[in-house]
Scaffold this motif. Sequence first.
Motif, PDB file in Angstrom:
ATOM      1  N   ASP B 180      -9.872   2.461  -4.268  1.00  0.00           N
ATOM      2  CA  ASP B 180     -10.680   3.458  -4.953  1.00  0.00           C
ATOM      3  C   ASP B 180      -9.825   3.953  -6.130  1.00  0.00           C
ATOM      4  N   ASP B 182      -9.732   6.404  -7.885  1.00  0.00           N
ATOM      5  CA  ASP B 182      -9.327   7.787  -7.668  1.00  0.00           C
ATOM      6  C   ASP B 182      -7.987   7.941  -6.967  1.00  0.00           C
ATOM      7  N   ASN B 183      -7.771   7.065  -5.984  1.00  0.00           N
ATOM      8  CA  ASN B 183      -6.616   7.228  -5.098  1.00  0.00           C
ATOM      9  C   ASN B 183      -5.437   6.349  -5.473  1.00  0.00           C
TER      10      ASN B 183
END
Lengths: 199, 199
Positions: B180, B182-183
Amino acid sequence: MSASPLLEKLIKSLQIMPGIGPRSAVRIAYHLLDRRREESVQLADTLKEAVEKIGLCSHCRDYSEEEVCPICASFKRKQSGQLCVVETPSDLLAVESSGNYFGQYFVLHGHLSPIDGVGPTELGIDILIKRLSAGEVKELILATNPTVEGDATASYIAALAKRYNISVSKLASGVPLGGDLDNIDEQTIAASLAHRRPY
Amino acid sequence: MSASPLLEKLIKSLQIMPGIGPRSAVRIAYHLLDRRREESVQLADTLKEAVEKIGLCSHCRDYSEEEVCPICASFKRKQSGQLCVVETPSDLLAVESSGNYFGQYFVLHGHLSPIDGVGPTELGIDILIKRLSAGEVKELILATNPTVEGDATASYIAALAKRYNISVSKLASGVPLGGDLDNIDEQTIAASLAHRRPY
């Protein structure tokens, strides 16, 4: 395809331990081969010796490599007249670690569970009766788990003890020390209210 | 005070395994004694045999109980002309598990780290040079870890390979599949941008 069938066998064999899955087993196997060869041989020898020599103490049914374990052999503990009944050897260890109990033990190795074929015989109740009838036990402390099965087992044993006029007690239920009331289940809160003590 | 000194010895000995602390060791010891006695003897025997017999393959330095491991002995893998350099045997296993590589390996057992006294000798670079100079390796694939030390080790080995006119490649760095955005850390994102591919 691993480069070593023996290593694969080791990785598989390590997984008999609870909580060790395939990935941990690989990590453990490589770690042992990498850095702990000597200690690994010692571990293997100790494990084999333990499995071969450790049986149940004939008095308390705790694991012991002697016929009578050191706790049962202790005169001081016998003198206390207290007998604490626990479900498993690790429960015994937990009580022992509290450092507040100096009596003897009896390990059931389970709890009554007719559906799984576990009755009084499997729990060694005959040995327990022999000990209760010998007149050396003054107080029986029930330390079975606070579950339905544990409570049922406790009440069965309590009835036995009463036949021999032995006073019976049970571990207090309530809020664990250091616990946060927010995070404790309703039943425990209810029990701690029901058994509240004068302050 | 445990009822069994031998059991205590076992609990202590189990803690040589990575990730196994005192509490897990107790749980494992009791589990093995309770329910896995036969398998425990097998585990002990396998562990001892593994420590005694498993050494390093003389070709690739992976763990093997043979002088030459099955991977190095495979004619098909030799024919591929590919040699993948990894830091540890478990890295080799990771590449192997991907199911997408059919060449040979070389295991460094670490990375260059002068401060810890790990130089080319400790990583078996002499054996690697012998293999590179033998003319059988067409492509060297660097699969060291994407860390400062891993990269330094890779660039050292790349320089060696160039002396023998062997083409050198390196594992792609970038966003892990199923990851992801985001991570994922900024450096990985930066690397995946720098190495972006035409679509």
